[in-house]
Design an enzyme around this catalytic site. Structure first.
Site, short mmCIF file in Angstrom:
data_model
loop_
_atom_site.label_atom_id
_atom_site.label_comp_id
_atom_site.label_asym_id
_atom_site.label_seq_id
_atom_site.Cartn_x
_atom_site.Cartn_y
_atom_site.Cartn_z
CB THR A 125 -0.91 -0.14 1.36
OG1 THR A 125 -1.37 1.27 1.37
CG2 THR A 125 -0.11 -0.31 2.33
CG ASP A 126 -1.03 4.95 -0.79
OD1 ASP A 126 -1.52 4.39 -0.02
OD2 ASP A 126 -1.79 5.86 -1.65
CD GLU A 127 -3.28 3.72 4.50
OE1 GLU A 127 -2.85 3.53 5.80
OE2 GLU A 127 -4.33 3.97 4.19
CE1 TYR A 150 -3.48 -2.46 5.69
CE2 TYR A 150 -3.12 -0.22 5.39
CZ TYR A 150 -3.42 -1.49 4.89
OH TYR A 150 -3.55 -1.73 3.72
CE LYS A 154 -0.37 -4.54 2.90
NZ LYS A 154 -0.86 -5.67 2.40
P1 NAD Z 1 -10.37 -6.71 2.27
O1 NAD Z 1 -10.18 -6.52 3.85
O2 NAD Z 1 -11.30 -6.53 1.71
O3 NAD Z 1 -10.13 -8.31 2.20
C1 NAD Z 1 -8.98 -9.01 2.87
C2 NAD Z 1 -9.32 -10.67 2.88
O4 NAD Z 1 -8.21 -11.40 3.28
C3 NAD Z 1 -10.53 -11.16 3.19
O5 NAD Z 1 -11.16 -11.94 2.31
C4 NAD Z 1 -10.24 -12.10 4.53
O6 NAD Z 1 -10.99 -12.86 4.89
C5 NAD Z 1 -8.64 -12.49 4.02
N1 NAD Z 1 -7.80 -12.66 5.32
C6 NAD Z 1 -7.65 -11.82 6.29
N2 NAD Z 1 -6.96 -12.57 7.02
C7 NAD Z 1 -6.57 -13.82 6.46
C8 NAD Z 1 -5.60 -14.95 6.90
N3 NAD Z 1 -5.00 -14.82 8.10
N4 NAD Z 1 -5.53 -15.94 5.96
C9 NAD Z 1 -6.16 -15.85 5.20
N5 NAD Z 1 -6.98 -14.83 4.63
C10 NAD Z 1 -7.17 -13.74 5.28
O7 NAD Z 1 -8.92 -6.06 1.79
P2 NAD Z 1 -8.80 -5.37 0.47
O8 NAD Z 1 -9.26 -3.99 0.51
O9 NAD Z 1 -9.51 -6.33 -0.62
O10 NAD Z 1 -7.26 -5.26 0.47
C11 NAD Z 1 -6.42 -6.59 -0.24
C12 NAD Z 1 -5.06 -5.91 -0.02
O11 NAD Z 1 -4.73 -4.81 -0.78
C13 NAD Z 1 -4.59 -5.96 1.34
O12 NAD Z 1 -3.06 -6.57 1.50
C14 NAD Z 1 -4.19 -4.55 1.38
O13 NAD Z 1 -3.39 -4.07 2.51
C15 NAD Z 1 -3.97 -4.12 0.23
N6 NAD Z 1 -4.35 -2.70 -0.33
C16 NAD Z 1 -5.75 -2.46 -0.16
C17 NAD Z 1 -6.00 -1.19 -0.43
C18 NAD Z 1 -7.83 -0.57 -0.50
O14 NAD Z 1 -7.86 0.63 -0.75
N7 NAD Z 1 -8.65 -1.42 -0.24
C19 NAD Z 1 -5.40 -0.28 -1.06
C20 NAD Z 1 -3.91 -0.39 -1.12
C21 NAD Z 1 -3.54 -1.97 -0.73
O1 DAU Z 2 -4.00 4.21 0.52
C1 DAU Z 2 -4.31 2.72 0.47
C2 DAU Z 2 -5.12 2.31 1.93
O2 DAU Z 2 -6.50 2.95 1.42
C3 DAU Z 2 -5.47 1.10 1.91
O3 DAU Z 2 -3.94 0.35 2.32
C4 DAU Z 2 -6.14 0.60 3.02
O4 DAU Z 2 -6.37 -0.77 3.37
C5 DAU Z 2 -7.62 1.32 2.76
O5 DAU Z 2 -8.42 0.89 3.88
C6 DAU Z 2 -7.46 2.49 2.51
O6 DAU Z 2 -7.15 3.47 3.94
P1 DAU Z 2 -7.96 4.91 4.29
O7 DAU Z 2 -7.60 4.90 5.64
O8 DAU Z 2 -7.04 5.84 3.41
O9 DAU Z 2 -9.36 4.38 3.76
P2 DAU Z 2 -10.52 4.57 4.39
O10 DAU Z 2 -11.76 4.14 3.36
O11 DAU Z 2 -10.78 3.99 5.79
O12 DAU Z 2 -10.63 6.15 4.63
C7 DAU Z 2 -10.53 7.00 3.32
C8 DAU Z 2 -10.67 8.52 4.04
O13 DAU Z 2 -11.91 8.83 4.58
C9 DAU Z 2 -9.54 8.97 5.29
O14 DAU Z 2 -8.84 10.15 4.90
C10 DAU Z 2 -10.40 8.61 6.32
C11 DAU Z 2 -11.82 9.24 5.98
N1 DAU Z 2 -13.14 8.59 6.78
C12 DAU Z 2 -13.21 7.13 6.54
C13 DAU Z 2 -14.23 6.63 7.20
C14 DAU Z 2 -14.43 5.28 7.18
C15 DAU Z 2 -13.92 9.52 6.91
O15 DAU Z 2 -13.98 10.44 6.98
N2 DAU Z 2 -14.89 8.83 7.51
C16 DAU Z 2 -15.23 7.37 7.82
O16 DAU Z 2 -16.26 6.97 8.36
#
Ligand code: NAD
Ligand code: DAU
Length: 336
Positions: A125-127, A150, A154
């Site tokens: 992730t970019d985080e 988190y 990562k």
């Molecule tokens: P998500 O939370 O929707 O899905 C995670 C999945 O992993 C779920 O299906 C869960 O059951 C499974 N899981 C959790 N723990 C596990 C374990 N111990 N063994 C096997 N399976 C397990 O997550 P997402 O948003 O789809 O993110 C996927 C990946 O992308 C993650 O690695 C996250 O860090 C990364 N990522 C997500 C975002 C985003 O915006 N959602 C952005 C950047 C990176």
């Molecule tokens: O940048 C990549 C990341 O993006 C991933 O690595 C993470 O898995 C993913 O969850 C996401 O993280 P963020 O914290 O940026 O996403 P989130 O959707 O939780 O929040 C997006 C923005 O919205 C952030 O500035 C917090 C704000 N927010 C979020 C929630 C849930 C609110 O203002 N209110 C809310 O209820």
């Protein structure tokens, strides 16, 4: 090619599985997922019984299981999407983030090395880069400086992946993407949470001033980038993947309200997230130049098709927001 996709019942993983099953007829997927609160077989509706797909309910921390799957299915590559992925939850209970994101990744790496598989792709992730000020973008050279449990977990996983390449020659890639949005995203994340609340005329909880900036990436574009990395990248490389769609949270929420024909009086500013990263923006020029990838969906198109997907999939939404989700919502938001 035979691949293990971990976390393939989650948001991005399930979109990746569906894309590969649709577009590559000679790829067999073993989908290893623990089915935590975020994993849902409903995300794979119509694909579970595909002849190129085998779902295994299991934990990435289970080394013997991972090694057996590699042997049984003659696996060539692992793509590790599995993670605890929500920043807010990591600020309440960080332990499970270390278990899955760090120990789980380590377990997969050990199995990949032991079984000499051809490629390990870590979805990061970019985080991991921390937060930006008003200007600049994250490049692959930006120092890693994670701010939440988190992102720290990562970043630790990324370092482990790199160390297995450096020490023992494991062939790996790391991808670092910005915020994904699209169909099947669990409504703890900002966009689906706001859509669900607006549909139900509930308050939209904006953390702090709402001027935090995220670089939104349509999930299909992200999945296409991961496929390119898996099939075309040189081992040992890291790629940033971004949507070039910077928006403040208030801008996003106002677009959602407009599309749903709801009034912005639903917006409520609430107590901020501790340590909230102000701005993310990704420089994707490396993957664009080296692998010819580029985002294809503008935020204006993607947000409309995402909102419409939630409107047309009320049954999916109602199922995921029942039960546990209600308890989660109460504990995270009541009195905030
Ligand atoms: P998500 O939370 O929707 O899905 C995670 C999945 O992993 C779920 O299906 C869960 O059951 C499974 N899981 C959790 N723990 C596990 C374990 N111990 N063994 C096997 N399976 C397990 O997550 P997402 O948003 O789809 O993110 C996927 C990946 O992308 C993650 O690695 C996250 O860090 C990364 N990522 C997500 C975002 C985003 O915006 N959602 C952005 C950047 C990176
Ligand atoms: O940048 C990549 C990341 O993006 C991933 O690595 C993470 O898995 C993913 O969850 C996401 O993280 P963020 O914290 O940026 O996403 P989130 O959707 O939780 O929040 C997006 C923005 O919205 C952030 O500035 C917090 C704000 N927010 C979020 C929630 C849930 C609110 O203002 N209110 C809310 O209820």
């Amino acid at each position: 090619m035979n691949i293990i996709v971990t976390g393939g019942a989650g948001f991005i993983g399930s979109n990746f599985v569906r894309m590969v099953l649709d577009e590559s007829k000679d790829t067999f997927i073993v989908n290893l997922d623990k089915l935590t609160y975020a994993g849902n077989l409903g995300n794979l509706d119509g694909y579970i019984d595909n002849k190129n797909h085998k779902f295994i309910k299991g934990d990435i921390c289970d080394g013997p299981l991972v090694e057996k799957l590699i042997d049984d299915y003659k696996i060539n590559a692992i793509i590790n999407f599995a993670a605890e992925s929500h920043v807010d939850r990591s600020l309440v209970e960080p332990g499970v983030f270390i278990d899955t994101n760090v120990t789980g990744t380590l377990t997969l790496l050990k199995a990949a090395l032991e079984k000499d598989i051809d490629r390990f792709v870590q979805i990061s992730t970019d985080e991991v880069y921390g937060s930006l000020g008003e200007k600049g973008m994250f490049t692959e050279e930006t120092p890693v400086s994670p701010n939440s449990p988190y992102s720290a977990s990562k970043a630790a996983a990324d370092h482990l992946v790199r160390s297995f390449g450096h020490s023992w020659g494991l062939k790996y890639n790391i991808t670092r993407c910005s915020n994904n949005y699209g169909q099947y995203q669990f409504p703890e994340k900002m966009i689906p949470l706001m859509i669900n609340n607006a549909l139900n005329d509930k308050d939209l909880p904006i953390y702090g001033d709402g001027l935090y900036v995220r670089d939104w990436l349509y999930v299909y574009d992200h999945c296409a980038a991961v496929w390119k990395v898996l099939t075309e990248a040189k081992p040992g490389t890291t790629y940033n993947i971004g949507g070039n769609n910077e928006k403040t949270n208030l801008e996003v929420v106002n677009l959602i309200l407009d599309r749903l024909g709801k009034d912005n009086s639903l917006i409520k500013h609430v107590k901020d997230r501790p340590g909230h990263d102000r701005r993310y923006a990704i420089d994707s020029s490396k993957i664009m130049a080296e692998l010819g990838w580029k985002p294809t969906v503008t935020f204006e198109e993607g947000i409309v098709s995402t909102i419409d997907w939630y409107l047309n999939n009320k049954k999916w939404l109602d199922t995921v927001v029942s039960g546990e989700y209600q308890k989660y919502y109460k504990s995270m938001y009541s009195g905030r």
